[in-house]
Scaffold this motif. Structure first.
Motif, PDB file in Angstrom:
ATOM      1  N   GLY A   1      -8.994 -33.438 -29.551  1.00 57.61           N
ATOM      2  CA  GLY A   1      -9.571 -32.480 -30.680  1.00 57.61           C
ATOM      3  C   GLY A   1     -10.773 -32.971 -31.389  1.00 57.61           C
ATOM      4  O   GLY A   1     -11.273 -33.982 -30.764  1.00 57.61           O
ATOM      5  N   MET A   2     -11.398 -32.210 -32.039  1.00 57.24           N
ATOM      6  CA  MET A   2     -12.722 -32.717 -32.574  1.00 57.24           C
ATOM      7  C   MET A   2     -12.837 -34.012 -33.202  1.00 57.24           C
ATOM      8  O   MET A   2     -13.690 -34.650 -32.796  1.00 57.24           O
ATOM      9  N   ALA A   3     -11.747 -34.387 -34.022  1.00 58.70           N
ATOM     10  CA  ALA A   3     -11.816 -35.803 -34.415  1.00 58.70           C
ATOM     11  C   ALA A   3     -11.821 -36.785 -33.557  1.00 58.70           C
ATOM     12  O   ALA A   3     -12.408 -37.980 -33.647  1.00 58.70           O
ATOM     13  N   SER A   4     -10.749 -36.517 -32.540  1.00 57.94           N
ATOM     14  CA  SER A   4     -10.772 -37.548 -31.511  1.00 57.94           C
ATOM     15  C   SER A   4     -11.936 -37.670 -30.652  1.00 57.94           C
ATOM     16  O   SER A   4     -12.505 -38.879 -30.438  1.00 57.94           O
ATOM     17  N   LEU A   5     -12.508 -36.555 -30.408  1.00 61.23           N
ATOM     18  CA  LEU A   5     -13.875 -36.675 -29.689  1.00 61.23           C
ATOM     19  C   LEU A   5     -14.985 -37.436 -30.218  1.00 61.23           C
ATOM     20  O   LEU A   5     -15.745 -38.119 -29.713  1.00 61.23           O
ATOM     21  N   LEU A   6     -15.035 -37.062 -31.558  1.00 60.12           N
ATOM     22  CA  LEU A   6     -16.052 -37.741 -32.344  1.00 60.12           C
ATOM     23  C   LEU A   6     -15.854 -39.441 -32.278  1.00 60.12           C
ATOM     24  O   LEU A   6     -16.703 -40.325 -32.271  1.00 60.12           O
ATOM     25  N   GLY A   7     -14.268 -39.547 -32.586  1.00 54.73           N
ATOM     26  CA  GLY A   7     -14.088 -40.887 -32.367  1.00 54.73           C
ATOM     27  C   GLY A   7     -14.332 -41.645 -31.096  1.00 54.73           C
ATOM     28  O   GLY A   7     -14.838 -42.727 -31.096  1.00 54.73           O
ATOM     29  N   ILE A   8     -14.306 -40.978 -29.916  1.00 53.69           N
ATOM     30  CA  ILE A   8     -14.239 -41.353 -28.564  1.00 53.69           C
ATOM     31  C   ILE A   8     -15.993 -41.841 -28.403  1.00 53.69           C
ATOM     32  O   ILE A   8     -16.533 -42.799 -28.019  1.00 53.69           O
ATOM     33  N   VAL A   9     -16.828 -40.579 -28.910  1.00 53.40           N
ATOM     34  CA  VAL A   9     -18.086 -40.674 -28.683  1.00 53.40           C
ATOM     35  C   VAL A   9     -18.795 -42.139 -29.711  1.00 53.40           C
ATOM     36  O   VAL A   9     -19.734 -42.747 -29.097  1.00 53.40           O
ATOM     37  N   GLY A  10     -17.951 -42.254 -30.852  1.00 50.31           N
ATOM     38  CA  GLY A  10     -18.408 -43.414 -31.739  1.00 50.31           C
ATOM     39  C   GLY A  10     -18.126 -44.600 -31.092  1.00 50.31           C
ATOM     40  O   GLY A  10     -19.121 -45.686 -31.278  1.00 50.31           O
ATOM     41  N   ILE A  11     -16.825 -44.672 -30.225  1.00 54.71           N
ATOM     42  CA  ILE A  11     -16.639 -46.040 -29.621  1.00 54.71           C
ATOM     43  C   ILE A  11     -17.696 -46.340 -28.373  1.00 54.71           C
ATOM     44  O   ILE A  11     -18.332 -47.542 -28.285  1.00 54.71           O
ATOM     45  N   LEU A  12     -18.071 -45.260 -27.721  1.00 55.21           N
ATOM     46  CA  LEU A  12     -18.781 -45.432 -26.643  1.00 55.21           C
ATOM     47  C   LEU A  12     -20.308 -45.728 -27.157  1.00 55.21           C
ATOM     48  O   LEU A  12     -21.120 -46.466 -26.649  1.00 55.21           O
ATOM     49  N   LEU A  13     -20.641 -45.258 -28.327  1.00 54.99           N
ATOM     50  CA  LEU A  13     -22.008 -45.617 -28.791  1.00 54.99           C
ATOM     51  C   LEU A  13     -22.002 -47.062 -29.270  1.00 54.99           C
ATOM     52  O   LEU A  13     -23.058 -47.717 -29.317  1.00 54.99           O
ATOM     53  N   GLY A  14     -20.870 -47.510 -29.699  1.00 53.60           N
ATOM     54  CA  GLY A  14     -20.627 -49.004 -30.186  1.00 53.60           C
ATOM     55  C   GLY A  14     -20.720 -49.836 -28.751  1.00 53.60           C
ATOM     56  O   GLY A  14     -21.696 -50.771 -28.793  1.00 53.60           O
ATOM     57  N   LEU A  15     -20.382 -49.287 -27.867  1.00 56.25           N
ATOM     58  CA  LEU A  15     -20.276 -50.217 -26.509  1.00 56.25           C
ATOM     59  C   LEU A  15     -21.748 -49.933 -25.950  1.00 56.25           C
ATOM     60  O   LEU A  15     -22.207 -50.885 -25.546  1.00 56.25           O
ATOM     61  N   GLY A  16     -22.335 -48.886 -26.303  1.00 54.25           N
ATOM     62  CA  GLY A  16     -23.644 -48.513 -26.057  1.00 54.25           C
ATOM     63  C   GLY A  16     -24.717 -49.536 -26.846  1.00 54.25           C
ATOM     64  O   GLY A  16     -25.886 -49.923 -26.127  1.00 54.25           O
ATOM     65  N   MET A  17     -24.604 -50.036 -28.106  1.00 50.30           N
ATOM     66  CA  MET A  17     -25.277 -50.975 -28.769  1.00 50.30           C
ATOM     67  C   MET A  17     -25.134 -52.331 -28.257  1.00 50.30           C
ATOM     68  O   MET A  17     -26.186 -52.866 -28.515  1.00 50.30           O
ATOM     69  N   LEU A  18     -23.944 -52.560 -27.910  1.00 47.46           N
ATOM     70  CA  LEU A  18     -23.712 -54.019 -27.295  1.00 47.46           C
ATOM     71  C   LEU A  18     -24.448 -54.216 -25.794  1.00 47.46           C
ATOM     72  O   LEU A  18     -25.044 -55.235 -25.789  1.00 47.46           O
ATOM     73  N   SER A  19     -24.605 -52.855 -25.182  1.00 48.67           N
ATOM     74  CA  SER A  19     -25.299 -53.004 -24.110  1.00 48.67           C
ATOM     75  C   SER A  19     -26.764 -53.077 -24.418  1.00 48.67           C
ATOM     76  O   SER A  19     -27.617 -54.017 -23.773  1.00 48.67           O
ATOM     77  N   ALA A  20     -27.379 -52.491 -25.452  1.00 50.53           N
ATOM     78  CA  ALA A  20     -28.568 -52.396 -25.850  1.00 50.53           C
ATOM     79  C   ALA A  20     -29.013 -54.001 -26.182  1.00 50.53           C
ATOM     80  O   ALA A  20     -30.283 -54.382 -26.027  1.00 50.53           O
ATOM     81  N   LEU A  21     -28.150 -54.477 -27.065  1.00 48.93           N
ATOM     82  CA  LEU A  21     -28.512 -55.783 -27.668  1.00 48.93           C
ATOM     83  C   LEU A  21     -28.624 -56.766 -26.577  1.00 48.93           C
ATOM     84  O   LEU A  21     -29.588 -57.684 -26.688  1.00 48.93           O
ATOM     85  N   THR A  22     -27.761 -56.928 -25.370  1.00 48.08           N
ATOM     86  CA  THR A  22     -27.957 -57.616 -24.405  1.00 48.08           C
ATOM     87  C   THR A  22     -29.009 -57.329 -23.207  1.00 48.08           C
ATOM     88  O   THR A  22     -29.261 -57.902 -22.358  1.00 48.08           O
TER      89      THR A  22
END
Length: 545
Positions: A439-460
């Motif tokens: 559902g939309m709420a879950s999709l937004l949560g998944i995207v949010g987690i992937l963006l968090g992982l993306g930020m970890l990648s960007a930092l390093t």
């Protein structure tokens, strides 16, 4: 402080710098698109080029071929690093982008395994070797070329466009697949349409060459050439220059080891996890990764600019330490949002396997070894994303909750029957193996987690092109930077999907492959803390290294 003598250099104009950044970044996007499109379409290529009955083995073989390209990146780094330090930055990465485009387009012309048998995967492997050699020379050339045009106070920001371009290649590969899916019916895409993204490399190659031919040589290299400062043997000097062995060690484990395992875990492991054991619809996964990757590209620019102010070490250390704490929770969150039925069913009705020789051999079919009956059951459960406990026993038994399910003799003769039979039996207890549409709420949560992982990648990763350029002396910079980067990215990162997949297949725990990333990052933190310079960014000098 005694700085290395620098010949007089021409100051590039703002217009020239914009062209340098634009052409170098676009070429890098296209070249990484060529490399990543193979991984993006891994789930289709396993059927096109490998004739195996075991889904897990098929995917492991695809990731093995994917890893072959990475295995040859260090050789490409040595070869093209030598040429880049001897002949110049510009013409060297013109050669690399040409090789990459030709090799990628070649994959689109290969007949399937049904047509030419074992020759199909052999040709794919040879083309991946060419890709690996080419990529070994591309990143160092583009990063150094931009760094040597940039003013010191903006070097992190300008080179961060190269870092973002790596993610851009991944995003472009997904965008092209999405476009092909929209234009080509699903059955046709699985049959022949998957070739189109590979053949598109011909067009991208033409654009890359046109843009890069407009560039002039790096001012640093031009000045060294005029002053007669070109290295006699860049490869040998990379290991004999005072202090360079330490710098190469730090660049390998304290920089590249961290950034590459986090990057591939965030993007490729995230994609494989959602598409595989979580059973999320393929199109949905591609849209999720496209949106997440597109947004995450901006993070690299932000971190690169920030590093011009606070130094290169601080972002890397912050990102690496946060990864140790957040990696497992992030993937647990992805699992609970993507397919809550699997996690809930496993908690309410845990699966337990009892029997003799209850271990799985993921490569049994490849090497014509006999997989035990228990191993065959475990393989299906692992590929299906089902957690389980294993106990020794005299007879093979599978219990779900407190009830035993019957095992049909036919399941052990045919892989498809075994997979469908076990899944059908487990579905009676709430396990959901259907294609998931969160559902939309879950999709937004998944995207949010992937963006968090993306930020970890960007930092390093965001400041790394500037950092590596600053770590090494100009006359051997191409070689000294490329060798550790591509050994780390080629082996520590490139083999990550394969190693993580083998760990998961061997343990049956869909999260166990993350331990590989965790261990590499933990070791990298120690090396980075010890070896990276503190404080504001500064150009290379002998007593700073």
């Amino acid at each position: 402080m005694t700085d290395v003598a620098k010949p007089a250099m021409r100051e590039p104009s703002e217009k020239e710098i914009r062209l340098v950044i634009g052409a170098s970044s676009a070429g890098t996007v296209f070249e990484w698109y060529d490399f990543f499109i193979y991984g993006t379409l891994a789930y289709i290529l396993k059927d096109a080029f490998y004739d195996v009955d075991n889904d897990t083995l098929g995917l492991l073989l695809v990731w093995s071929t994917f890893a072959v390209g990475f295995a040859f990146r260090p050789i490409g780094a040595i070869l093209f690093g030598f040429l880049g330090d001897k002949l110049g930055r510009k013409y060297t990465f013109l050669v690399t982008v040409t090789l990459m485009g030709i090799a990628t387009a070649g994959v689109g012309f290969i007949p399937t395994v049904d047509s030419i048998g074992i020759a199909a995967p052999i040709i794919v492997i040879l083309l991946r070797v060419i890709q690996g050699l080419a990529l070994g020379g591309e990143y160092g050339g583009a990063a150094i070329y931009v760094a040597e045009h940039a003013p010191p106070e903006k070097r992190g920001f300008y080179t961060s466009f190269i870092q973002a371009s790596v993610a851009g290649g991944f995003v472009l590969s997904i965008a092209v697949v999405l476009a092909c899916r929209w234009l080509i019916p699903a059955d046709d895409f699985a049959d022949w349409g998957w070739r189109v993204p590979f053949l598109l490399s011909i067009i991208l190659l033409v654009i890359s060459l046109w843009m890069r031919l407009m560039l002039s040589e790096s001012p640093v290299f031009q000045a060294m050439k005029e002053e007669g400062e070109i290295s006699g043997n860049p490869f040998i000097e990379s290991f004999t220059y005072p202090g360079n062995k330490k710098r190469i060690f730090v660049a390998l484990f304290g920089v590249t080891g961290i950034l590459t395992t986090i990057w591939y875990t965030a993007f490729f492991s995230g994609m494989s996890f959602l598409r595989g054991p979580m059973h999320v619809d393929d199109l949905t996964v591609e849209i999720i990764l496209f949106v997440s990757g597109l947004i995450a590209m901006s993070f690299y620019l932000i971190i690169g600019k920030w590093s011009d102010r606070v130094g290169r070490k601080k972002p890397i250390m912050i990102g690496a330490v946060l990864t140790l704490f957040l990696l497992f929770p992030a993937f647990w969150g992805l699992g609970s949002l993507a397919n809550p039925g699997l996690a809930d069913a496993a908690e309410v009705t845990p699966v337990r396997i009892e029997g003799p020789q209850c271990t799985t051999d993921p490569f049994a079919e490849l090497f014509d070894r006999e997989q035990t009956q228990c191993g065959k059951v475990l393989e299906v459960l692992t590929a299906s994303g089902v957690s389980y406990d294993v106990a020794d026993g005299d007879e093979l038994r599978v219990t779900v909750g407190s009830e035993e399910i019957g095992l049909e003799p036919a399941w052990f003769e045919d892989g498809a029957a075994r997979r469908e039979g076990l899944r059908a039996a487990l579905s009676e207890y709430g396990f959901d193996f259907s294609k998931q549409q969160p559902g939309m709420a879950s999709l937004l949560g998944i995207v949010g987690i992937l963006l968090g992982l993306g930020m970890l990648s960007a930092l390093t990763y965001g400041s790394v092109a500037a950092l590596l350029s600053e770590m090494f002396p100009p006359k051997i910079r191409y070689s000294s930077m490329s060798i550790p980067y591509h050994i780390g990215a080629g082996y520590l990162g490139g083999f990550l999907p394969l190693i993580a997949g083998v760990i998961v297949a061997s343990t049956g725990n869909i999260y166990s492959g993350l331990w590989y990333t965790w261990i590499v990052v933990a070791f990298g933190i120690i090396v980075a803390w010890w070896g990276l310079p503190d404080g504001p960014p500064r150009d290379f000098s002998d007593d700073a290294g």
